[in-house]
Structure formats: C-alpha cells, structure tokens
Design a protein around this motif. Structure first.
Motif, short mmCIF file in Angstrom:
data_model
loop_
_atom_site.label_atom_id
_atom_site.label_comp_id
_atom_site.label_asym_id
_atom_site.label_seq_id
_atom_site.Cartn_x
_atom_site.Cartn_y
_atom_site.Cartn_z
N HIS A 199 0.78 -1.33 0.03
CA HIS A 199 0.11 -0.11 0.01
C HIS A 199 0.61 1.09 0.05
N ASP A 200 2.10 1.25 0.60
CA ASP A 200 2.91 2.38 0.72
C ASP A 200 3.34 2.87 -0.60
N TYR A 201 3.77 1.62 -1.37
CA TYR A 201 4.59 1.87 -2.79
C TYR A 201 3.87 2.12 -3.92
N LEU A 202 2.75 1.43 -3.91
CA LEU A 202 1.72 1.45 -5.17
C LEU A 202 1.42 3.10 -5.66
N ASP A 203 0.82 3.20 -6.87
CA ASP A 203 0.44 4.44 -7.22
C ASP A 203 -0.76 4.74 -6.68
N PRO A 204 -0.98 5.93 -5.79
CA PRO A 204 -2.18 6.23 -5.15
C PRO A 204 -3.38 5.99 -5.62
N ALA A 205 -3.54 6.20 -7.18
CA ALA A 205 -4.71 6.09 -8.10
C ALA A 205 -5.07 4.69 -8.34
N ALA A 206 -3.95 3.64 -7.92
CA ALA A 206 -4.15 2.41 -8.49
C ALA A 206 -5.12 1.64 -7.16
N VAL A 207 -6.46 1.65 -7.19
CA VAL A 207 -7.14 1.17 -6.06
C VAL A 207 -7.89 0.07 -6.59
N PRO A 343 -16.49 7.25 -6.86
CA PRO A 343 -15.36 6.54 -7.07
C PRO A 343 -14.59 6.49 -5.76
N PRO A 344 -13.51 5.68 -5.48
CA PRO A 344 -12.92 5.73 -4.31
C PRO A 344 -11.74 6.74 -4.37
N PRO A 345 -11.40 7.27 -3.12
CA PRO A 345 -10.69 8.17 -3.16
C PRO A 345 -9.13 7.70 -3.56
N SER A 346 -8.38 8.87 -3.99
CA SER A 346 -7.10 8.25 -4.38
C SER A 346 -6.20 7.62 -3.58
N ALA A 347 -6.36 8.17 -2.47
CA ALA A 347 -5.45 7.52 -1.25
C ALA A 347 -6.26 7.01 -0.15
N PRO A 348 -6.79 5.70 -0.21
CA PRO A 348 -7.60 5.16 0.66
C PRO A 348 -6.89 4.98 1.95
N LEU A 349 -8.12 5.04 2.86
CA LEU A 349 -7.61 5.03 4.35
C LEU A 349 -7.08 3.75 4.85
N ALA A 350 -5.87 3.80 5.34
CA ALA A 350 -5.40 2.69 5.71
C ALA A 350 -5.63 2.09 7.04
N VAL A 351 -5.67 0.77 7.37
CA VAL A 351 -5.94 0.05 8.68
C VAL A 351 -4.69 0.03 9.36
N GLN A 352 -4.83 0.10 10.63
CA GLN A 352 -3.72 -0.27 11.19
C GLN A 352 -3.14 -1.63 11.03
N ALA A 353 -1.82 -1.90 11.13
CA ALA A 353 -1.31 -3.32 10.68
C ALA A 353 -1.40 -4.30 11.57
N PRO A 372 -9.76 15.32 8.48
CA PRO A 372 -10.07 15.76 7.18
C PRO A 372 -9.68 14.97 6.14
N VAL A 373 -10.39 14.92 5.05
CA VAL A 373 -9.95 14.21 3.87
C VAL A 373 -8.60 14.91 3.43
N ILE A 374 -7.43 14.03 3.17
CA ILE A 374 -6.15 14.77 2.75
C ILE A 374 -5.92 13.77 1.62
N GLU A 375 -5.47 14.45 0.46
CA GLU A 375 -4.88 13.76 -0.54
C GLU A 375 -3.34 14.10 -0.61
N GLY A 376 -2.55 12.93 -0.55
CA GLY A 376 -1.13 12.92 -0.85
C GLY A 376 -0.85 12.65 -2.30
N VAL A 377 0.45 13.18 -2.86
CA VAL A 377 0.91 12.77 -3.78
C VAL A 377 2.33 12.38 -3.82
N GLU A 378 2.69 11.90 -4.54
CA GLU A 378 4.20 11.16 -4.52
C GLU A 378 4.89 12.27 -4.79
N LEU A 379 6.29 12.50 -3.72
CA LEU A 379 7.01 13.65 -3.99
C LEU A 379 8.08 13.48 -5.24
N ALA A 380 8.13 14.07 -6.07
CA ALA A 380 9.06 13.95 -7.22
C ALA A 380 10.45 14.53 -7.05
#
Length: 812
Positions: A199-207, A343-353, A372-380
């Motif tokens: 979940h940490d590494y995949l593209d946030p839009a790939a849900v 549609p699902p959010p681009s960065a789905p809410l993660a469960v505690q592992a 709050p709903v926060i959308e993060g993008v991968e830092l280039a």
C-alpha cells in the motif's frame, strides 16, 4: 531482449540476467504445453528435456535448477488455462465440474521435490491451480474491475481473474518471477515491491476492487528471522489499498485464524475496518503436489466494518480437499457488496497493520475532531547519481553554505533563511535515496516545507525502510536485549532510525510534522511525539497545523490517567519525558506499557523523541564522582524502543549528546552491534570515540550523514552585525538588587533553623530537596533581575537606531 517493467530499478546487467532466465522458462513452458493438451503426464524426463532445450544445457552444468523447472510447469498451466479456460467454463456450468477439470490438469504435473535457497527464504509455495479456482469463486470476480495480487508468484491466481475479465494489478518481489509475469501478462505492468508494504508503494490512484493473495506465512523480505505475524502484515497492507466495500481473499497458514488465541486480538482490530465473512482450514494434502503438506486456510474479508468486532463466523472445520472447500464457499460466502456510487478516494484510508490491542469500550471513547480528507501525492525528485563532495569549492571557513547534495526537488523553495553546515559535514553527501514520501502538493509549491526540510522527510523514510543487522530477544521488562539466532521464534529485528540535528531556526518541529504526515497518508495513523515539557504541546500543534492538518489530532498524554486505556482511534499522542518515566505503581501499568497497549506490539508508525538529549545517560556510565546509575527518562525511552521493534524512530536534538556515553539512547542508529560501524558492543564504541576526542565525534557525525542517518544544519549568521551594549546601573537599581540579595542571605543563614522548626531536619531527602529548591531560586534571580534592569537601555538604543530593513536582535 526487452527489459522487464518490473525490473526498472534493478541494475541493467542483473535485469538482463533475470529477464533472460524468464524468457527461457517461458520457452520451456511452451514445450510442456503440448503434454497438457494431449492429456499426458509431465514426468521428470519430459520436464528435463524441456528445460535442457530451453536453456541449452543441463542442470548439472548449473544452467538451471529444479525449482525453476517447477516454475516453468506453473507457467505451462497458465498458458493452458488462457487457451482453454473459457472453453471449460462454457462446457461446465457447475463450479464443481469446472474444478474437477482443472484438478485433472494439475494431476498431470510432477510433484515438487526440490527447493532453492530463494524459495525457502521467501516461502515461494505457489497456489495450486485448483485452490486458485476456489479462491476466485470466493472473490466473485466481475468483468472490468481491478484485481490486485500483491505476491503474484507465477500468476496461477491471476489467470483466474483474467478468465473472468478483470483487469490485473500484479506485484512480485522475486526478480525472476516478476520478469516471468511480465512475459505471461505483458499488458499489466508488473511491480516489484515488498508486498508487506504494498500500500505504501503503489500509485495512490491504483485502487483495486478485489484482492486475492497467497502471502508468505512467516517470512518478511530482508528479515532473516521467521515472523509469525508476517501474513497479517501482508493482509493489513492489502486491505489498506482495497477500495471500501471491496473483497479480499487470502490463503494463509492454518494457524492464522480468528479462533486462535495468538491471533484473535489482531483479527478483532482488523474487523474495525474489514468484516471476516468466511475462514476454513484446508488439509495439507491439497498442497502435496507443490512440495509441502502444511495445512492452510482460506479467509474471505469484505472491507466494511463489522457490527461486532469480536464476533466471527463459525469455522466449518478442515476441508480434506478442494471440492469440499468449494462446497463450503458456495454455501457460506455471501455475494459481493454492490460497488459504491462514488469513485474511491485516490489515497484510501489505511487500517492499522494488525495491531494486537484490546478493544476500546464504546462507552468510554472520547470523540475527537473528524479527520479531514487529505490527498497526498508522491514527491518527485531527481537523484544526483554522480553526487560527490566538491572539495574544490570548500573554503577555509568553519561553516559552508548548505545545499542539497544528492537530490534535486523540482518546484521546492529554498529555506527562508540561508542554512550552513560544518565544513566536515559538507565534505560528504548523503546517499542517493529511493524513498518517495507522500505529501499534499501545496506544501512543496507554496514553500510550506523548504527543500532542506523535504530532504529530511526523504532521508527519514529511506532509513526507516531498512532494519538493523541481527536478530534479538527482548525480556519481559524491555530492559535486556540479547543477540539471538535467527531461528528463535521470539527473536525480533529492529527497524533503523534516523536523527535530526538541526539548530534553532531550521524548523525541526515542522520537519517532524512532515515525517508524521507522510506516514499518516500511507495509512500509519497513530504516532507518538515525545518532548521535554507540556508547554511545547502548543508548538507541536502549530507545526502540525502549518501543514494543513487538524491541530486537535495532537492529544496530550496527560489527559489519560495512568492505568486507563487510551481511547484514540487515530491521532498523535503528545508525551513528555517526565510522564514517560512513570513506573508501575498500585497495580497500575507503567506509562510505557500504556502506550504500547495502545499502539500494539506490531506498531510500525512513527515515534519522535524531540529534544532526545533528555534521555542522556540511558545506560549509566562513569563520571569523576564514580559510577552513575541509568536515568529514569533514558531507560523509559529505551524500553519504548525495545517494546516496539518495528516502530519508525526519529531522534531530534540540536546537541545530540555532551559526551559519547550519552548516546546510549540512540540505539536505532546501529552505532554498535551492526554492520555499519566496527563496534560489536556499546563499550567498544564508547572507548574508541572517547580515545579519539572531539575529532572522533566529528568523524562519527560525518559517517552518519554519509549513511543517510543524520542531518545537521543551522542558520547562517553571514551579514549579521554584533554590537556590545553596556548598561550602567543607577543608584535605585543597585538598591533593588541589594534588597533581593539581602533577602536571600537571610534565608541562607536561617534555612537549617527553619527546617528544624518544621520538623523536616530528620529527613535527609527533605533537607536535600529544600536546599536544592533554594539554590535554584537563587540562581534564577541573577539573570532575571539583570534582564529587567537592562531593558531601559535596550529600548533607548533601539529607538535611536536608524530605520533599516534589517531586524535588530538582542541577547539578554
């Protein structure tokens, strides 16, 4: 030869090797396929002939091994199902008949009798085709939806989704298998991440809409010791990636069950985000053809919260074969939930592992502000692969201007005030990182985080992606850590930490908030921020709010009485060192235990030790006055680190340590007992650095920076002008100071008499405390009194100064 998309990060030479091997395995599979089409068994002679033809030689010559030959057999089954799968499904409407046809093909394959070191280390036991079909039935694949397989192996699960018309998202860490998947499923674009953190590494839009997985049962990538909760970590990351109301089907070891007391709490925690619909054990004979007879389990989870997290469906028992298991699935697994309209959010809410922690009673839960709903993008950023220290540009100055040395961040703003670093630190660059943090885009574009602060977030994430060398056991008190063999069941691996040593003005608090936010957006929504005093809570909230986050998510630990559960579902717990050191008393657990109970022993989020030098003397030592016992604060900090080996530790201190002995708290830097430094014990490390003096400390700091574990910048004073301002005391001011001094003389002369009158002279601790309080008050008098008396002169000087665009600063 085309380079595999899954091997983009692998050096070109190695990628060519893996891709070449995969192409030969596919060629061998194509030679095996006619045997399956004709209904002939693939015996050892036939398999050897196909492999020798494809590789141009024998296994005795070292050109291939039998584990690779079994991978070719699995690839042949995929080719067969792709060619004839739809025909079989059209011919047989009954799922049991379809399963029987697939099992007939499986019966033609040879039994896996040999393994490679890689297959044993990564526990590469592919899913038998029959079991893969049953998992597909449980998943209920629908045409056009996205299906994720985090540990795709050779693709035996993926082919079932492809037959149903689903779009595939495949991930596989093993390089050869990833390259083979690229050839078998050329339109997919296979990724090669650690599935425990997919979940940490995949593209946030790939849900994905559905996840089907067969993770390692007790193996973690890059960790030699066996981890009994490995499968739960994989499930937690995959569930975090799954869209709401989506379905996850997982094959695990039979012991990974809700009714197993060792895993019950973890499944209770899981059901706060995902409902367990079905779980049944499978007899080991199902895996016999794949070289093992270990019992397994099929579990079905929908990503919707359970009404009662402690209630689980009744287990039907142990299925002796796949036909029985299929019958149970058809009878007991409910249909898929309808897909949400939005549609699902681009960065789905993660469960505690899968944090194993007690369920919090709803009646005592304290409501907090909605997240709050926060959308993060991968830092280039662009790595500077050729980054080396430019010795030709170093000056004779003690400090050098600071600039990024190993990366360039497009769009990032420089720090508002120029930064510098010591010449020795400037002589070495940090390593080129590969970690990509997730942050809201405006933080970079608007300059909320400067380039230097963004570099800290990147380097911290890079360090946190690794574990220290060796396996260790921790006793029940969390005080004693002992080296252990890798195969000890209770052994743990400690995640590597990172240290921020910036001086005043570099924005350490905002960098800490950025590190926590990066992990927050990746699903790790519990964190601990330890600092020196409760008054710094407001500063922490300010830094968190500056990043656009809700300040009320920072909750002071003092709101929870010792011995009571922490009722936060998510948030940042602000802890002071004074509170952290509180020991167990009156049947109330220690404060460290209270935090561990909230986080869970498998916690992999962020713990920040701000002003970490407050943990000095964590392991005791020697001084001019003799042996020193370990400080309570230092011991509490070490206990928290020992209790949570997978936590992402950040040390923050502008001073670090006054002596090398005071670095005992920085256990996660791997200064001793690891591979980065030549010291097997803390004693060896301290002795070597003490013998080297200040120069050795400078070399240590430089080496830590070269390893990417330390960063230390400070504000530049270039262009600052200094003026010494003298204040002449007036007669009234002298009288005021003399009056205060006289009062303290009276108290000093009569302190013993006052204690005798109060009856406290018989208590040595009370006498010591009274004298200490008196001396402290006396020492505070001088600076405060002179500051007040000096104020009038300072104000007159500033009023008389010419108006300039520079700010005057006074040090009092």
């Amino acid at each position: 030869m085309n380079r595999s998309t899954a091997l983009a990060a692998v050096p070109l030479g190695a990628a060519r090797h893996f891709t070449g091997t995969a192409e030969k395995l596919l060629a061998a599979a194509q030679l095996i396929l006619p045997h399956l089409e004709a209904g002939r068994a693939v015996d050892a002679q036939a398999l050897r002939g196909a492999m020798e033809t494809a590789f141009g030689g024998s296994d005795a010559e070292g050109l291939w091994d039998w584990k690779s030959a079994y991978d070719a057999c699995e690839a042949a089954q995929i080719l067969f199902l792709r060619k004839y799968g739809n025909t079989i499904f059209l011919k047989y409407a009954d799922p049991q008949a379809r399963l029987a046809a697939i099992e007939k093909i499986v019966g033609l394959m040879p039994t896996h009798t040999r393994r490679s070191e890689t297959s044993q280390a990564l526990q590469q036991f592919s899913t038998p085709a029959g079991l893969a079909y049953v998992a597909g039935v449980a998943a209920g694949f629908q045409p056009g939806e996205r299906m994720l397989e985090p540990s795709a192996g050779t693709g035996l699960l993926a082919i079932q989704a492809e037959i149903a018309g689903a779009r595939l998202m495949l991930n596989e860490l093993a390089e050869t298998r990833a390259a083979l998947l690229d050839l078998l499923f050329p339109q997919v674009g296979v990724t090669a991440h650690d599935a425990a953190h997919v979940h940490d590494y995949l593209d946030p839009a790939a849900v994905p809409n559905v996840v089907v997985m067969n993770p390692p049962f007790s193996a973690i990538a890059h960790v030699e010791a066996r981890m009994k909760d490995a499968a739960l970590r994989h499930i937690g990351s995959a569930l975090a990636r799954l869209q709401p109301d989506g379905r996850l089907v997982v094959i695990t070891g039979a012991s990974c069950a809700p009714d197993n007391p060792a895993f019950t709490d973890a499944f209770v925690a899981l059901q706060e985000r995902g409902r367990v619909l079905f779980s049944a054990a499978i007899d080991g004979q199902v895996y016999r053809k794949h070289g093992t007879t270990i019992d397994t389990r099929l579990t079905v989870i929908d990503r919707t919260p359970a009404d009662d997290p402690r209630h689980f469906p009744a287990a039907p028992g142990v299925a002796p074969d796949t036909a029985t298991l299929l019958g149970w699935v058809l009878a007991q697994v409910p249909p898929r939930l309808p897909a949400p309209d939005t549609p699902p959010p681009s960065a789905p809410l993660a469960v505690q592992a899968m944090a194993a922690r007690p369920v919090r009673p709803a009646a005592t839960a304290r409501p907090i502000a909605p997240t709050p709903v926060i959308e993060g993008v991968e830092l280039a950023y662009t790595p500077c692969v050729e980054a080396v220290p430019d010795h030709g540009n170093l000056t004779d100055a003690i400090y050098e201007p600071y600039a990024l040395q190993s990366i360039r961040i497009p769009g990032a703003k420089p720090h508002p005030t120029p930064l510098v670093q010591s010449a020795s630190m400037a002589s070495v660059p940090p390593p080129v990182p590969s970690y990509r943090p997730s942050l809201p885009a405006h933080l970079v574009g608007d300059g909320v985080l400067s380039d230097a602060q963004l570099e800290s977030i990147i380097l911290a994430g890079e360090a946190h992606g690794e574990h220290l060398a060796g396996a260790w056991t921790v006793d029940k008190t969390w005080d004693v850590v002992t080296a252990a063999p890798d195969d000890v069941e209770t052994a743990v691996r400690f995640r590597r930490g990172w240290m921020l040593g910036d001086g005043t003005g570099a924005g350490k608090g905002r960098q800490v908030a950025g590190i926590i936010l990066d992990n927050w957006l990746k699903g790790r929504r519990r964190a601990v921020w330890v600092s020196r005093s409760e008054t710094l809570h407001q500063d922490a909230m300010r830094d968190w709010e500056a990043l656009g986050q809700e300040r009320l998510l920072l909750t002071p630990f003092s709101r929870y009485r010792q011995g009571t559960p922490i009722t936060l579902d998510e948030g940042i717990l602000f802890v002071t060192y004074a509170t952290l050191r509180s020991q167990e008393r009156a049947e109330k657990a220690s404060r460290v235990q209270q935090i561990v109970d909230w986080l869970g022993s498998d916690f992999d989020g962020v713990i920040v030790f701000d002003e970490s030098h407050a943990m000095a003397n964590a392991a005791g030592g020697k001084s001019e006055r003799g042996d020193q016992a370990p400080s309570q604060q230092g011991r509490a900090g070490l206990r928290l680190q020992h209790a949570l080996p997978d936590a992402r530790i950040v040390y923050v201190s502008a001073t670090g340590a006054t002596t090398v002995q005071n670095l005992a708290y920085a256990q996660r830097l791997g200064l001793w007992g690891g591979e980065d430094f030549p010291f097997s014990t803390r004693g060896e490390f301290i002795g070597a650095v003490e013998n080297g003096g200040v120069a050795a400390m400078e070399v240590l700091a430089r080496d830590l920076k070269a390893l990417g574990l330390y960063s230390a910048r400070s504000l530049s004073f270039d262009g600052v002008e200094y003026e010494m301002l003298e204040h002449a005391l007036t007669a009234p001011q002298i009288a005021i100071y003399d009056a205060y001094a006289g009062a303290f003389q009276i108290i000093h002369s009569n302190l013993d008499a006052a204690m005798r009158a109060a009856g406290s002279n018989l208590n040595s601790q009370a006498k010591s405390a009274a004298r200490s309080a008196f001396e402290s008050a006396k020492q505070r008098l001088g600076p405060r009194a002179t500051t007040v008396l000096f104020g009038s002169t300072q104000c007159r000087r500033r009023a008389a100064a010419p108006a300039r665009r520079f700010q005057a600063c006074a040090a009092l």
